[in-house]
Design an enzyme around this catalytic site. Structure first.
Site, mmCIF file in Angstrom:
data_model
loop_
_atom_site.group_PDB
_atom_site.id
_atom_site.type_symbol
_atom_site.label_atom_id
_atom_site.label_comp_id
_atom_site.label_asym_id
_atom_site.label_seq_id
_atom_site.Cartn_x
_atom_site.Cartn_y
_atom_site.Cartn_z
ATOM 1 N N GLU A 1 0.830 -1.218 0.000
ATOM 2 C CA GLU A 1 0.000 0.000 0.000
ATOM 3 C C GLU A 1 0.856 1.256 0.000
ATOM 4 O O GLU A 1 0.656 2.175 -0.783
ATOM 5 C CB GLU A 1 -0.908 0.040 1.242
ATOM 6 C CG GLU A 1 -1.928 -1.070 1.314
ATOM 7 C CD GLU A 1 -1.427 -2.303 2.059
ATOM 8 O OE1 GLU A 1 -0.233 -2.656 1.916
ATOM 9 O OE2 GLU A 1 -2.235 -2.904 2.779
ATOM 10 N N CYS B 1 0.014 1.679 7.280
ATOM 11 C CA CYS B 1 -0.561 2.005 5.967
ATOM 12 C C CYS B 1 -1.867 2.773 6.120
ATOM 13 O O CYS B 1 -2.167 3.664 5.327
ATOM 14 C CB CYS B 1 -0.755 0.740 5.143
ATOM 15 S SG CYS B 1 0.816 0.029 4.599
HETATM 16 N N1 THU Z 1 2.117 -6.493 4.073
HETATM 17 C C1 THU Z 1 1.674 -5.636 3.109
HETATM 18 O O1 THU Z 1 2.333 -5.408 2.096
HETATM 19 N N2 THU Z 1 0.472 -5.025 3.291
HETATM 20 C C2 THU Z 1 -0.376 -5.297 4.318
HETATM 21 O O2 THU Z 1 -1.461 -4.751 4.350
HETATM 22 C C3 THU Z 1 0.015 -6.240 5.358
HETATM 23 C C4 THU Z 1 1.407 -6.753 5.302
HETATM 24 C C5 THU Z 1 3.379 -7.200 3.855
HETATM 25 C C6 THU Z 1 4.531 -6.817 4.719
HETATM 26 C C7 THU Z 1 5.368 -8.074 4.701
HETATM 27 O O3 THU Z 1 6.195 -8.078 3.556
HETATM 28 C C8 THU Z 1 4.360 -9.193 4.547
HETATM 29 O O4 THU Z 1 3.170 -8.577 4.080
HETATM 30 C C9 THU Z 1 4.078 -9.950 5.825
HETATM 31 O O5 THU Z 1 3.747 -9.108 6.853
#
Ligand code: THU
Length: 131
Positions: free
Chosen positions: A58, A94
């Site tokens: 995000e 985020c």
């Molecule tokens: N992550 C995201 O990219 N967006 C989210 O809304 C939740 C978590 C990613 C961060 C990390 O690379 C992986 O998901 C596990 O937490």
């Protein structure tokens, strides 16, 4: 937001998810932002061996928008997808960044039963603001 637009945004998030760099968590995420300008920006999560340096999909997408449009960038809608197809709403960090650029933005994410949506203000009530 029309169903067609929502579908377009989710498809863009799913395409971005294919480029995720997540060798540590194996949790692949993609996001697509529809800006007030009408432009669309996408991002994926990018992890690092120094775990805390990881950026979520995000924020990656949102920062692409700011990089392209500057300070007037505003979010109309943002969609988030994950390869595991599990319920996954944006994390707290985020939510705060979404709130900065679009407190009224529609946030589309995977709920318990497929994609669902909420307004950013609902996801982060009383978000922090200096302006
Ligand atoms: N992550 C995201 O990219 N967006 C989210 O809304 C939740 C978590 C990613 C961060 C990390 O690379 C992986 O998901 C596990 O937490």
């Amino acid at each position: 937001m029309t169903p067609a637009l929502r579908e377009r945004l989710v498809a863009a998030a799913e395409a971005a998810m294919q480029r995720a760099y997540a060798p540590y968590s194996n949790f692949f995420v993609g996001a697509a932002v529809l800006a007030a300008s009408g432009a669309m920006y996408t991002g994926c999560n990018v992890e690092n061996a120094s775990y805390g340096l990881t950026i979520c999909a995000e924020r990656n997408a949102i920062f692409q928008g700011v990089g392209a449009e500057g300070a007037q960038f505003r979010i109309r809608a943002i969609a988030v997808s994950n390869k595991a197809c599990v319920a996954c709403s944006p994390c707290g960090a985020c939510r705060q960044v979404i709130h900065e650029f679009g407190p009224e933005a529609v946030v589309v994410f995977r709920g318990a039963q497929g994609y669902t949506s909420m307004v950013a203000n609902q996801l982060l009530p009383a978000g922090f603001s200096l302006l």
